[in-house]
Design an enzyme around this catalytic site. Structure first.
Site, PDB file in Angstrom:
ATOM      1  N   ASP A  34      41.318  62.341  43.702  1.00 33.00           N
ATOM      2  CA  ASP A  34      39.899  62.303  42.781  1.00 33.00           C
ATOM      3  C   ASP A  34      39.568  63.598  41.733  1.00 33.00           C
ATOM      4  OD1 ASP A  34      40.117  59.820  43.129  1.00 33.00           O
ATOM      5  OD2 ASP A  34      37.616  59.370  44.024  1.00 33.00           O
ATOM      6  N   ALA A  35      39.807  64.792  42.787  1.00 34.00           N
ATOM      7  CA  ALA A  35      39.969  65.739  42.185  1.00 34.00           C
ATOM      8  C   ALA A  35      40.773  66.434  41.171  1.00 34.00           C
ATOM      9  CB  ALA A  35      39.747  67.079  43.071  1.00 34.00           C
ATOM     10  N   GLU A  36      41.531  66.135  41.756  1.00 33.41           N
ATOM     11  CA  GLU A  36      43.191  66.582  41.395  1.00 33.41           C
ATOM     12  C   GLU A  36      43.405  65.326  39.759  1.00 33.41           C
ATOM     13  OE1 GLU A  36      46.845  67.258  44.366  1.00 33.41           O
ATOM     14  OE2 GLU A  36      45.462  66.484  44.446  1.00 33.41           O
ATOM     15  N   TYR A  37      43.248  64.462  40.436  1.00 30.91           N
ATOM     16  CA  TYR A  37      43.261  63.935  38.962  1.00 30.91           C
ATOM     17  C   TYR A  37      42.525  63.670  37.623  1.00 30.91           C
ATOM     18  CZ  TYR A  37      42.997  59.019  36.111  1.00 30.91           C
ATOM     19  OH  TYR A  37      43.160  58.142  34.822  1.00 30.91           O
ATOM     20  N   ASP A  38      41.140  64.179  38.368  1.00 29.38           N
ATOM     21  CA  ASP A  38      39.970  64.183  37.280  1.00 29.38           C
ATOM     22  C   ASP A  38      40.611  65.893  36.401  1.00 29.38           C
ATOM     23  OD1 ASP A  38      38.361  62.402  38.024  1.00 29.38           O
ATOM     24  OD2 ASP A  38      36.851  63.466  39.237  1.00 29.38           O
ATOM     25  N   LEU A  84      44.837  23.014  33.065  1.00 31.35           N
ATOM     26  CA  LEU A  84      45.366  22.270  34.180  1.00 31.35           C
ATOM     27  C   LEU A  84      44.664  21.302  33.973  1.00 31.35           C
ATOM     28  CD1 LEU A  84      46.087  25.479  36.375  1.00 31.35           C
ATOM     29  CD2 LEU A  84      48.012  23.953  35.351  1.00 31.35           C
ATOM     30  N   GLU A 114      50.550  29.912  43.627  1.00 27.28           N
ATOM     31  CA  GLU A 114      49.540  30.822  43.587  1.00 27.28           C
ATOM     32  C   GLU A 114      48.040  30.381  44.209  1.00 27.28           C
ATOM     33  OE1 GLU A 114      50.120  31.904  39.405  1.00 27.28           O
ATOM     34  OE2 GLU A 114      52.483  32.721  39.856  1.00 27.28           O
ATOM     35  N   LYS A 116      44.126  30.299  43.061  1.00 26.77           N
ATOM     36  CA  LYS A 116      44.022  30.080  41.561  1.00 26.77           C
ATOM     37  C   LYS A 116      42.303  30.552  41.826  1.00 26.77           C
ATOM     38  CE  LYS A 116      42.390  26.521  38.720  1.00 26.77           C
ATOM     39  NZ  LYS A 116      40.954  26.717  38.639  1.00 26.77           N
ATOM     40  N   ASP A 118      39.094  32.801  40.241  1.00 30.50           N
ATOM     41  CA  ASP A 118      38.123  31.441  40.224  1.00 30.50           C
ATOM     42  C   ASP A 118      37.439  33.441  39.498  1.00 30.50           C
ATOM     43  OD1 ASP A 118      36.018  30.257  39.342  1.00 30.50           O
ATOM     44  OD2 ASP A 118      35.111  30.212  41.180  1.00 30.50           O
ATOM     45  N   ARG A 137      40.065  32.595  26.403  1.00 31.80           N
ATOM     46  CA  ARG A 137      40.826  31.766  25.860  1.00 31.80           C
ATOM     47  C   ARG A 137      40.170  30.875  24.961  1.00 31.80           C
ATOM     48  NH1 ARG A 137      40.653  26.360  28.218  1.00 31.80           N
ATOM     49  NH2 ARG A 137      42.043  25.003  27.701  1.00 31.80           N
ATOM     50  N   TYR A 225      49.273  36.806  35.284  1.00 35.84           N
ATOM     51  CA  TYR A 225      50.702  35.228  36.014  1.00 35.84           C
ATOM     52  C   TYR A 225      51.206  34.567  35.393  1.00 35.84           C
ATOM     53  CZ  TYR A 225      46.185  32.395  34.765  1.00 35.84           C
ATOM     54  OH  TYR A 225      44.824  32.668  34.543  1.00 35.84           O
ATOM     55  N   LYS A 290      53.258  25.456  40.833  1.00 38.29           N
ATOM     56  CA  LYS A 290      53.882  25.893  39.180  1.00 38.29           C
ATOM     57  C   LYS A 290      55.394  25.425  39.603  1.00 38.29           C
ATOM     58  CE  LYS A 290      51.070  29.126  37.793  1.00 38.29           C
ATOM     59  NZ  LYS A 290      50.624  30.708  36.480  1.00 38.29           N
ATOM     60  N   LYS A 314      42.852  21.746  43.142  1.00 38.37           N
ATOM     61  CA  LYS A 314      41.328  22.070  43.951  1.00 38.37           C
ATOM     62  C   LYS A 314      40.794  21.822  45.601  1.00 38.37           C
ATOM     63  CE  LYS A 314      38.743  22.407  40.153  1.00 38.37           C
ATOM     64  NZ  LYS A 314      38.693  23.900  39.357  1.00 38.37           N
ATOM     65  N   CYS A 408       7.661  26.967  72.891  1.00 40.08           N
ATOM     66  CA  CYS A 408       8.189  26.702  72.415  1.00 40.08           C
ATOM     67  C   CYS A 408       8.299  25.564  72.921  1.00 40.08           C
ATOM     68  CB  CYS A 408       8.788  27.542  73.898  1.00 40.08           C
ATOM     69  SG  CYS A 408      10.896  26.849  74.621  1.00 40.08           S
ATOM     70  N   CYS A 411       9.888  23.924  76.332  1.00 42.20           N
ATOM     71  CA  CYS A 411       8.895  23.753  77.397  1.00 42.20           C
ATOM     72  C   CYS A 411       7.272  23.670  77.542  1.00 42.20           C
ATOM     73  CB  CYS A 411      10.318  25.504  78.599  1.00 42.20           C
ATOM     74  SG  CYS A 411       9.101  26.663  77.810  1.00 42.20           S
ATOM     75  N   CYS A 426      10.723  32.737  73.156  1.00 40.45           N
ATOM     76  CA  CYS A 426      10.154  31.710  74.599  1.00 40.45           C
ATOM     77  C   CYS A 426      10.091  32.956  76.010  1.00 40.45           C
ATOM     78  CB  CYS A 426      11.117  30.569  74.755  1.00 40.45           C
ATOM     79  SG  CYS A 426      10.673  29.899  76.564  1.00 40.45           S
ATOM     80  N   CYS A 431      12.126  27.647  81.141  1.00 42.35           N
ATOM     81  CA  CYS A 431      12.393  27.110  80.338  1.00 42.35           C
ATOM     82  C   CYS A 431      13.762  26.298  80.131  1.00 42.35           C
ATOM     83  CB  CYS A 431      12.537  27.933  79.407  1.00 42.35           C
ATOM     84  SG  CYS A 431      12.880  27.064  77.543  1.00 42.35           S
TER      85      CYS A 431
HETATM   86  S1  IVH Z   1      48.323  28.757  35.740  1.00 42.54           S
HETATM   87  C1  IVH Z   1      48.391  26.188  31.201  1.00 42.54           C
HETATM   88  N1  IVH Z   1      47.900  30.436  37.082  1.00 42.54           N
HETATM   89  O1  IVH Z   1      42.972  28.504  36.247  1.00 42.54           O
HETATM   90  C2  IVH Z   1      47.718  26.678  31.870  1.00 42.54           C
HETATM   91  N2  IVH Z   1      45.852  29.595  36.269  1.00 42.54           N
HETATM   92  O2  IVH Z   1      41.604  25.372  35.697  1.00 42.54           O
HETATM   93  C3  IVH Z   1      48.118  27.809  33.329  1.00 42.54           C
HETATM   94  N3  IVH Z   1      43.540  30.399  37.135  1.00 42.54           N
HETATM   95  O3  IVH Z   1      41.782  27.981  32.870  1.00 42.54           O
HETATM   96  C4  IVH Z   1      47.506  28.703  34.204  1.00 42.54           C
HETATM   97  N4  IVH Z   1      44.078  31.155  37.951  1.00 42.54           N
HETATM   98  O4  IVH Z   1      42.556  30.529  33.551  1.00 42.54           O
HETATM   99  C5  IVH Z   1      47.237  29.497  36.519  1.00 42.54           C
HETATM  100  N5  IVH Z   1      47.765  31.603  39.434  1.00 42.54           N
HETATM  101  C6  IVH Z   1      47.001  30.824  38.434  1.00 42.54           C
HETATM  102  C7  IVH Z   1      45.939  30.999  38.025  1.00 42.54           C
HETATM  103  C8  IVH Z   1      44.704  30.034  37.152  1.00 42.54           C
HETATM  104  C9  IVH Z   1      43.288  31.120  38.102  1.00 42.54           C
HETATM  105  C10 IVH Z   1      42.944  29.271  36.249  1.00 42.54           C
HETATM  106  C11 IVH Z   1      43.740  29.531  34.990  1.00 42.54           C
HETATM  107  C12 IVH Z   1      43.151  28.383  33.954  1.00 42.54           C
HETATM  108  C13 IVH Z   1      41.806  27.915  34.933  1.00 42.54           C
HETATM  109  C14 IVH Z   1      42.339  25.699  34.993  1.00 42.54           C
END
Ligand code: IVH
Length: 682
Positions: A34-38, A84, A114, A116, A118, A137, A225, A290, A314, A408, A411, A426, A431
């Site tokens: 980190d120090a070198e980077y800084d 999706l 892949e 998904k 959250d 989005r 992605y 996909k 899901k 208890c 018992c 207890c 017991c």
């Molecule tokens: S592909 C045409 N890949 O999940 C849609 N979506 O419920 C292409 N999400 O709003 C999405 N991880 O933002 C894709 N590996 C992943 C994802 C992903 C999370 C989200 C995406 C979308 C929501 C759909």
């Protein structure tokens, strides 16, 4: 420095810093400190301050910049960001596979699985390799321009690496790790700010800050992605290869994506991550499947809402709402009382849940959980479900606060909560919830040493109803045992003989065997050494107990609580009637010539094992401790003594060789027999 030279150095520094940014934030594999980077950053900042004409927007010094905005601008996406369709089970994945195969009957089909993530969707636009726009989005056609905030996310490069076509649009997910989320909430709690409900909300709230400096202080991360647009070049043939391109350009992609050669492999991938999701540093709520071929993706097209070549599998939610029907209290093997919520059954985390742990009294009080409440329960991974919070909006006034029982539930003995501990325990020696553990301890080697009475036999005896507590061992007869699985006449006889022999054990062993909290072997020895009689220990007041060296308040209180419980009094009486020794053998002063002396043993003795030597010394009244201090009277050093030997020399503590030690024992024995002879003469 001359301007031309400064410009060159500035460009050089940017390239070096960008490289290290990439190693650190994208690959998670830093090569400098980190120090070198800084130091590199500092040099660049100083040069840019001296030559402001060379400052550019893609400089690593320019991540956090600009004044807070009034509001976000709305921007049209270069192409729609679709949503999706979902699959909620394996059947729906199989249907998806059939639909895909209809479109591509002859082609060998591969999929990419892949995680998904959250988080929240972002679209990043790079013009000639430079990040020019980051947008949320929104409704899919128009989103908010959050470029200034996106630029503060260190794992998003301001400039792509290598040869990059003119215009590139990539889609990804901005998120916050679970650890970072918790840390952020702890900080907010400390400073009295409202808490975020989950990492997703924290990420969304952080990215939608009008002041980029606030976003910059939040630990946001990203996975990219999808490659949506690539002007000036043809798209690669597959999604998998597109991922490789993203990586080449320095964009961060999820390392857990998998190329699958059949829908069965996809199903396996889904199953795997549904099970392991709790082990990930970030939250996922499903798997995105996909079609790998981008030409097939194109051919399959999209509805107004979603592409036909992708589907979101899901996971069943980890949290659900339900009602608390009742709160029960369980007593564990160690005597701890654990409250348990009995729930209206609800599906969560892949199974139906009808109970959840409430941990302890404090947990219930903190969350104010009442019988009848609607609650959020959570089941993450293999962890037992727990009640996350109450939903107070659903209260009718009929909910009943819960009070931990004073007795208890297994018992009826008194229960007790030790100061500073959350657990309520207890106190009952008999017991039923704890009976097996207590009997196993009672019979164990260092306690009453009843050979043959281990966990398996205790299980058997208790399950057959032959004994209910350790005192029951002394009522066993051959008739009880013979015929039980694993018992013949001989083994029954052996067991009864071992039980009989245990009656001869000195009272310190019995005291330890009772399993009174805080009364270990050493404390039991001290107490018996001092009082000589268990009954005197049991009738001693707290002050009297505390007068014994090393016996503190916690031990004294624990003994008092034990003997005050009626169930234990009865238990002790049964042991007494069985003929166990409550009184120590009468001893002459001379029989304990080492009374008050402290010994430490080190190295290997030829004549005895370490345990035997300790036993002999204790028999002569000495204390044996494990570390050398100024209070140590003698160190006995055998073969290959350890560091204790050196410590003894350093502290000037006398060291006895094995020979000297044997001679000492010999002398003591001689004087000991003299004194008893004298007594006989009298
Ligand atoms: S592909 C045409 N890949 O999940 C849609 N979506 O419920 C292409 N999400 O709003 C999405 N991880 O933002 C894709 N590996 C992943 C994802 C992903 C999370 C989200 C995406 C979308 C929501 C759909």
């Amino acid at each position: 420095m001359e301007a031309g030279e400064a410009k060159k150095r500035i460009e050089q520094l940017r390239a070096i810093i960008e490289h290290h940014n990439y190693l650190y934030y994208v690959l998670d594999a830093p090569e400098i400190s980190d120090a070198e980077y800084d130091a590199l950053m500092k040099e660049l900042q100083e040069l840019e301050a001296a030559y402001p004409q060379f400052v550019t927007a893609d400089s690593p010094t320019q991540r956090v910049g600009g004044a807070p905005a009034e509001a976000f601008q709305t921007v049209a996406h270069p192409m729609p960001l679709l949503s999706l369709n979902n699959a909620y089970n394996t059947d729906e994945l199989m249907e998806f596979d059939r639909r895909v195969k209809k479109q591509a009957p002859a082609e060998p089909l591969t999929y990419v699985g892949e995680q998904k993530i959250d988080g929240l969707t972002v679209a990043l636009l790079y013009q000639d390799g430079v990040l020019v726009q980051g947008a949320t989005r929104g409704d899919g056609l128009r989103g908010e321009d959050v470029t200034a905030n996106i630029r503060t996310i260190r794992s998003i490069p301001l400039k792509l690496r290598g040869r990059v076509p003119g215009r590139v649009l990539v889609r990804g997910e901005v998120f916050m790790t679970k650890d970072a989320f918790q840390e952020l909430n702890r900080e907010r709690e400390r400073t009295g700010q409202p808490l975020f409900a989950n990492p997703r909300n924290a990420a969304a709230g952080s990215l939608r800050q009008l002041d980029p400096a606030v976003t910059a202080a939040r630990p946001l991360d990203v996975f990219l992605y999808d490659l949506l647009l690539w002007e000036g070049a043809a798209l690669p043939p597959t999604h998998w290869e597109a991922q490789d391109l993203l990586k080449e350009w320095g964009l961060k992609v999820n390392p857990y994506s998998r190329l699958c050669s059949s829908i069965e492999e996809v199903v396996e991938y889904c199953r795997e991550w549904e099970e392991k999701r709790a082990t990930l540093p970030w939250e996922i709520d499903g798997v995105v499947v996909k079609v790998n071929s981008l030409t097939l993706q194109e051919r399959m097209g999209a509805t107004a809402k979603a592409p036909r070549a992708k589907i979101a599998y899901k996971f069943s939610p980890e949290e659900a709402f339900t009602r608390v029907r009742e709160i029960q209290v369980n007593v564990g093997r160690t005597g701890v009382l654990t409250p348990l919520a009995i729930l209206e059954p609800v599906r969560v985390g892949g199974s139906t849940v009808s109970r959840a742990t409430l941990h302890n009294e404090d947990y219930i009080r903190e969350k104010d959980i009442r019988v009848g409440d609607v609650v959020v329960i959570r089941k993450a991974g293999e962890i037992i479900p727990e009640v996350v919070r109450v939903v107070p909006e659903h209260r009718t006034g009929a909910e009943k606060p819960f009070i931990m029982p004073a007795k208890c539930p297994a018992c009826g003995a008194a229960v007790y909560r030790e100061p500073g501990e959350a657990a309520i325990r207890c106190l009952g020696a008999s017991c039923p919830a704890q009976q097996k553990e207590k009997i196993i301890h009672f019979a164990s080697k260092n306690a009453m040493d009843i050979a043959g009475v281990g966990p398996a036999v205790v299980n058997l005896l208790v399950d057959k109803g032959l004994i209910k507590d350790a005192a029951g061992l002394y009522d066993l007869t051959a008739k009880d045992l013979v015929g039980l699985e694993r018992f013949g006449a001989k083994s029954a006889e052996n067991l009864l003989a071992a039980v009989e022999r245990s009656k001869e054990n000195p009272p310190e062993r019995l005291l330890f065997a009772l399993g009174i909290r805080h009364v270990g072997e050493e404390m039991a020895r001290r107490l018996v050494g001092h009082f000589r009689d268990l009954d005197r220990i049991f009738t001693a007041g707290k002050e009297e107990l505390m007068a014994v060296p090393e016996i503190g308040e916690a031990i004294a209180d624990s003994i008092r609580r034990y003997v005050e419980e009626a169930q234990n009094k009865e238990f002790l009486e049964r042991l007494r009637r069985a003929g166990l020794k409550f009184k120590a053998e009468e001893r002459e002063a001379a029989a304990e010539p080492l009374q008050g002396k402290t010994f430490v043993l080190t190295g290997t003795l030829a004549a005895f094992t370490r345990e035997e030597a300790e036993e002999i010394l204790r028999g002569l009244g000495a204390r044996v401790t494990s570390s050398v201090s100024k209070k140590t009277d003698y160190v006995v050093a055998g073969e290959n003594p350890g560091s204790k030997y050196q410590k003894a020399l350093d502290l000037n503590v006398p060291v006895l060789s094995e020979d000297e030690f044997l001679r000492l024992l010999e002398e003591l024995r001689a004087t000991g027999s003299e004194s008893s002879q004298r007594r006989d003469d009298q």
